[in-house]
Design a protein around this motif. Structure first.
Motif, PDB file in Angstrom:
ATOM      1  N   GLU A 212       0.836  -1.211   0.000  1.00 29.72           N
ATOM      2  CA  GLU A 212       0.000   0.000   0.000  1.00 29.72           C
ATOM      3  C   GLU A 212       0.869   1.259   0.000  1.00 29.72           C
ATOM      4  OE1 GLU A 212      -3.328   0.411   2.512  1.00 29.72           O
ATOM      5  OE2 GLU A 212      -3.801  -1.731   2.558  1.00 29.72           O
ATOM      6  N   LEU A 213       1.988   1.215   0.744  1.00 24.18           N
ATOM      7  CA  LEU A 213       2.858   2.392   0.822  1.00 24.18           C
ATOM      8  C   LEU A 213       3.398   2.768  -0.553  1.00 24.18           C
ATOM      9  CD1 LEU A 213       4.346   4.437   2.677  1.00 24.18           C
ATOM     10  CD2 LEU A 213       6.220   2.745   2.820  1.00 24.18           C
ATOM     11  N   THR A 214       3.915   1.801  -1.286  1.00 22.69           N
ATOM     12  CA  THR A 214       4.473   2.093  -2.615  1.00 22.69           C
ATOM     13  C   THR A 214       3.384   2.425  -3.624  1.00 22.69           C
ATOM     14  OG1 THR A 214       4.525  -0.308  -3.038  1.00 22.69           O
ATOM     15  CG2 THR A 214       6.555   0.710  -2.258  1.00 22.69           C
ATOM     16  N   ASP A 215       2.194   1.835  -3.473  1.00 25.02           N
ATOM     17  CA  ASP A 215       1.081   2.170  -4.368  1.00 25.02           C
ATOM     18  C   ASP A 215       0.676   3.634  -4.205  1.00 25.02           C
ATOM     19  OD1 ASP A 215       0.980  -0.302  -5.487  1.00 25.02           O
ATOM     20  OD2 ASP A 215      -0.754  -1.021  -4.351  1.00 25.02           O
ATOM     21  N   ILE A 216       0.707   4.132  -2.961  1.00 26.20           N
ATOM     22  CA  ILE A 216       0.382   5.548  -2.727  1.00 26.20           C
ATOM     23  C   ILE A 216       1.383   6.443  -3.457  1.00 26.20           C
ATOM     24  CG2 ILE A 216       0.285   7.372  -0.967  1.00 26.20           C
ATOM     25  CD1 ILE A 216      -0.757   5.195   0.981  1.00 26.20           C
ATOM     26  N   ALA A 217       2.684   6.104  -3.343  1.00 29.25           N
ATOM     27  CA  ALA A 217       3.718   6.901  -4.010  1.00 29.25           C
ATOM     28  C   ALA A 217       3.574   6.820  -5.526  1.00 29.25           C
ATOM     29  CB  ALA A 217       5.101   6.409  -3.573  1.00 29.25           C
ATOM     30  N   ARG A 218       3.346   5.605  -6.047  1.00 23.55           N
ATOM     31  CA  ARG A 218       3.215   5.435  -7.501  1.00 23.55           C
ATOM     32  C   ARG A 218       1.992   6.183  -8.029  1.00 23.55           C
ATOM     33  NH1 ARG A 218       6.022   1.185 -10.033  1.00 23.55           N
ATOM     34  NH2 ARG A 218       7.434   0.028  -8.637  1.00 23.55           N
ATOM     35  N   ASN A 219       0.854   6.107  -7.304  1.00 17.54           N
ATOM     36  CA  ASN A 219      -0.358   6.802  -7.730  1.00 17.54           C
ATOM     37  C   ASN A 219      -0.132   8.315  -7.780  1.00 17.54           C
ATOM     38  OD1 ASN A 219      -2.821   5.327  -8.420  1.00 17.54           O
ATOM     39  ND2 ASN A 219      -2.558   4.327  -6.434  1.00 17.54           N
ATOM     40  N   TYR A 220       0.553   8.820  -6.757  1.00 17.58           N
ATOM     41  CA  TYR A 220       0.832  10.261  -6.740  1.00 17.58           C
ATOM     42  C   TYR A 220       1.690  10.663  -7.939  1.00 17.58           C
ATOM     43  CZ  TYR A 220       3.002  14.688  -5.727  1.00 17.58           C
ATOM     44  OH  TYR A 220       3.446  15.976  -5.852  1.00 17.58           O
ATOM     45  N   ILE A 221       2.773   9.896  -8.184  1.00 21.02           N
ATOM     46  CA  ILE A 221       3.674  10.212  -9.296  1.00 21.02           C
ATOM     47  C   ILE A 221       2.933  10.142 -10.622  1.00 21.02           C
ATOM     48  CG2 ILE A 221       5.717   9.400 -10.548  1.00 21.02           C
ATOM     49  CD1 ILE A 221       6.793   8.437  -7.803  1.00 21.02           C
ATOM     50  N   GLU A 222       2.038   9.138 -10.759  1.00 23.44           N
ATOM     51  CA  GLU A 222       1.300   8.986 -12.011  1.00 23.44           C
ATOM     52  C   GLU A 222       0.345  10.141 -12.225  1.00 23.44           C
ATOM     53  OE1 GLU A 222      -1.846   5.701 -13.596  1.00 23.44           O
ATOM     54  OE2 GLU A 222       0.191   5.003 -13.198  1.00 23.44           O
ATOM     55  N   GLU A 223      -0.335  10.613 -11.161  1.00 25.30           N
ATOM     56  CA  GLU A 223      -1.325  11.679 -11.294  1.00 25.30           C
ATOM     57  C   GLU A 223      -0.674  13.066 -11.358  1.00 25.30           C
ATOM     58  OE1 GLU A 223      -4.079  11.231  -8.104  1.00 25.30           O
ATOM     59  OE2 GLU A 223      -4.846   9.306  -8.825  1.00 25.30           O
ATOM     60  N   ALA A 224       0.389  13.274 -10.578  1.00 20.99           N
ATOM     61  CA  ALA A 224       0.986  14.611 -10.506  1.00 20.99           C
ATOM     62  C   ALA A 224       1.995  14.869 -11.613  1.00 20.99           C
ATOM     63  CB  ALA A 224       1.652  14.802  -9.132  1.00 20.99           C
ATOM     64  N   ILE A 225       2.767  13.844 -11.984  1.00 26.92           N
ATOM     65  CA  ILE A 225       3.844  14.049 -12.963  1.00 26.92           C
ATOM     66  C   ILE A 225       3.499  13.403 -14.307  1.00 26.92           C
ATOM     67  CG2 ILE A 225       6.351  13.834 -13.302  1.00 26.92           C
ATOM     68  CD1 ILE A 225       6.685  13.527 -10.346  1.00 26.92           C
ATOM     69  N   GLN A 226       2.389  12.668 -14.391  1.00 26.93           N
ATOM     70  CA  GLN A 226       1.940  11.995 -15.608  1.00 26.93           C
ATOM     71  C   GLN A 226       2.956  10.969 -16.117  1.00 26.93           C
ATOM     72  OE1 GLN A 226       1.570  15.726 -15.708  1.00 26.93           O
ATOM     73  NE2 GLN A 226      -0.301  15.158 -14.594  1.00 26.93           N
ATOM     74  N   ILE A 227       3.412  10.111 -15.204  1.00 29.16           N
ATOM     75  CA  ILE A 227       4.280   8.989 -15.557  1.00 29.16           C
ATOM     76  C   ILE A 227       3.501   7.701 -15.271  1.00 29.16           C
ATOM     77  CG2 ILE A 227       6.420   7.764 -14.988  1.00 29.16           C
ATOM     78  CD1 ILE A 227       7.632  10.419 -14.184  1.00 29.16           C
TER      79      ILE A 227
END
Length: 544
Positions: A212-227
């Motif tokens: 869950e911890l890494t999913d939160i980071a990945r989701n943020y990066i995907e939504e904020a930086i569009q990666i």
């Protein structure tokens, strides 16, 4: 010489006549109608030590044995009169002879008298009695009254499950759609706080925590930086961040990227290599992720050209719509798969219900305890002294006789061993007991059977119907069998069950061997178990 011959023949005929008269034969009527019962009665008078065996017959001559009645015993002074009755019938008119049958008294054969009987037709007065056509064959709907209830229950359970599945998935989709317009940093911060409240790693669920911890980071990066962070490997994600930071002119220190990479690598080890970080390492990783997210959010340029901003927003929306469509398609595939499986299951179940009956489907799909015992691995063992060798579905466990027998009975017994499987309120119950008495005593198996019935009554048996007949093992050892039905009261829920029982009794010197089997009446699998157990009985001689 002629006079001596006459005397010899007279004495011989007298001896033969005396032997024959030890067995008396009679019948209730010599003339009866088709299908009616003739009661053939065989009587013999013997002393208390004699062993009498009446044959088990399916037919006597041309007449069919429809009922073999239990032996009645009448005590007369020092002798016993044994009375055995056979119910006979015949479905063809004519005159018949009931031939003599052999009765064994102390292993010596004695023949009964032959009797002539007549079977007559039933006269039908067609003038007074109305005649009707033969009715058509009626089909028997086995289990038709119950199986549809179970089918409705199964369909209801499947429907409720499908409704819950649909609601949960719809709620998840709605939640995702609502979160499209949330600020990524607010969403990530909220999810991190919720993760800490779950206390997953404190409960030992370290793998779930890192996931869950890494999913939160990945989701943020995907939504904020569009990666495409969720679909990327750790190496691909780190390279994507470096590339995005250059294109978007994000000010990122090497330490920030290294901290993110270190936590992602740690998560990979936890998820795939079953690594177990220490408590302080887990806390540090959580703080690193939070710091990385805040640093990335601060590093994103606030002033973006309107055209580029619209393009980025549209791309994010497009990516989200793609995810929604993929999720919907996946749910559709799952629904189709589940529906197909349910349909095939119901179709197969319905086919077997129609062709083989509901009982067959219930016993083979849902399961039946007696069937599982019958088809399981059986055990052949020797129990007690004098030894009883018997084959049973399960090993019999030694029981405490003090808890079963009354004190006055135990006072007469020198040695007793009791072995059992199950209990009287279970679906199948079998016991084997052997005992030796302190003082020499002439064992009466009929009285021993009465004592066993009293013990069953003390344990909850009610309305006991008792029948008895002689029993012989495959090795030719004679004994007594008691059998019948009873009602068993369950002391816990006060419910009652109709049960069938069989009790075998054998005597050897001062030893008594007993086998008791009890199960629910009408249980065909339990009947097969009982037959197999009784056919396996072997007895050993008593050891002094």
């Amino acid at each position: 010489m002629k006079f001596k011959l006459y005397i010899f023949l007279l004495l011989f005929s007298t001896i033969v006549f005396a032997q024959q008269k030890q067995v008396e034969t009679s019948i209730d009527t010599t003339k009866n109608k088709i299908g009616a019962e003739f009661k053939l009665t065989v009587k013999t008078v013997v002393n208390s030590k004699s062993n009498v065996v009446f044959p088990k017959l399916k037919n006597i001559g041309a007449l069919e044995v429809i009922q073999s009645y239990p032996v009645d015993t009448v005590k007369k002074d020092d002798t016993y009169e044994l009375i055995k009755k056979y119910g006979l019938t015949q479905f063809d008119s004519g005159r018949y002879t009931i031939p003599s049958i052999k009765i064994l008294i102390d292993k010596k054969p004695f023949a009964t008298d032959s009797i002539k009987v007549e079977v007559t037709n039933i006269k039908v007065d067609t003038l007074q009695q109305k005649m009707y056509d033969i009715k058509d064959i009626s089909s028997v709907d086995e289990g038709i009254g119950n199986w549809w209830i179970y089918t409705l229950i199964i369909l209801a359970v499947i429907g409720i499950g499908a409704l819950i599945y649909w609601y949960v998935k719809k709620h998840q989709l709605k939640k995702i759609e609502e979160e499209v317009y949330k600020t990524p940093i607010e969403k990530a911060t909220s999810l991190l706080n919720n993760l800490e409240k779950k206390e997953l790693w404190q409960k030992g669920e370290v793998k779930e925590y890192y996931s869950e911890l890494t999913d939160i980071a990945r989701n943020y990066i995907e939504e904020a930086i569009q990666i495409p962070a969720m679909e990327s490997t750790t190496s691909e994600l780190i390279q994507g961040i470096r590339t995005a930071s250059t294109k978007k002119k994000m000010t990122l220190t090497p330490e920030t990227v290294e901290n993110l990479e270190r936590v992602l690598r740690q998560a990979d080890l936890v998820k795939f290599a079953k690594s177990k970080p220490l408590d302080f390492e887990i806390t540090e990783d959580r703080n690193k992720i939070q710091k990385v997210i805040l640093t990335l959010d601060n590093a994103i340029p606030t002033e973006v050209p309107a055209e580029e901003e619209d393009q980025l927003l549209n791309e994010a929306q497009r990516q989200k719509q793609i995810k929604l469509q993929l999720l919907k398609k996946r749910n559709q595939r799952i629904a189709i798969t589940v529906g197909s499986v349910v349909f095939l299951l119901l179709a197969t179940t319905t086919f077997f219900v129609i062709t083989k009956g509901f009982k067959y489907v219930k016993d083979n799909v849902i399961g039946h305890p007696s069937k599982e015992l019958l088809e399981g691995e059986w055990v052949k063992s020797e129990y007690g002294n004098p030894g009883v060798i018997i084959e049973t579905p399960k090993v019999l466990k030694r029981m405490d006789t003090q808890k079963v027998l009354p004190k006055e009975t135990m006072a007469l017994i020198k040695e007793m061993q009791l072995f059992a499987y199950g209990s009287m309120i279970d679906n199948f119950y079998v016991t084997v007991s052997t005992s030796k008495f302190k003082n020499p005593v002439e064992l009466d198996l009929a009285k021993a059977l009465e004592g066993s019935i009293k013990i069953i009554e003390a344990q909850g048996g009610q309305n006991i119907i008792v029948k008895q007949e002689d029993f012989q093992t495959n090795q030719g050892i004679q004994g007594l069998k008691g059998y019948g039905t009873m009602t068993i009261l369950n002391p816990e829920d006060k419910t009652s069950t109709k049960a069938y029982y069989e009790i075998l009794l054998f005597k050897q010197d001062q030893g008594l061997q007993q086998i008791t089997i009890l199960h629910e009446e009408g249980d065909t699998y339990a009947n097969d178990i009982t037959t197999r157990i009784l056919n396996s009985v072997e007895l050993k001689k008593a050891n002094n």
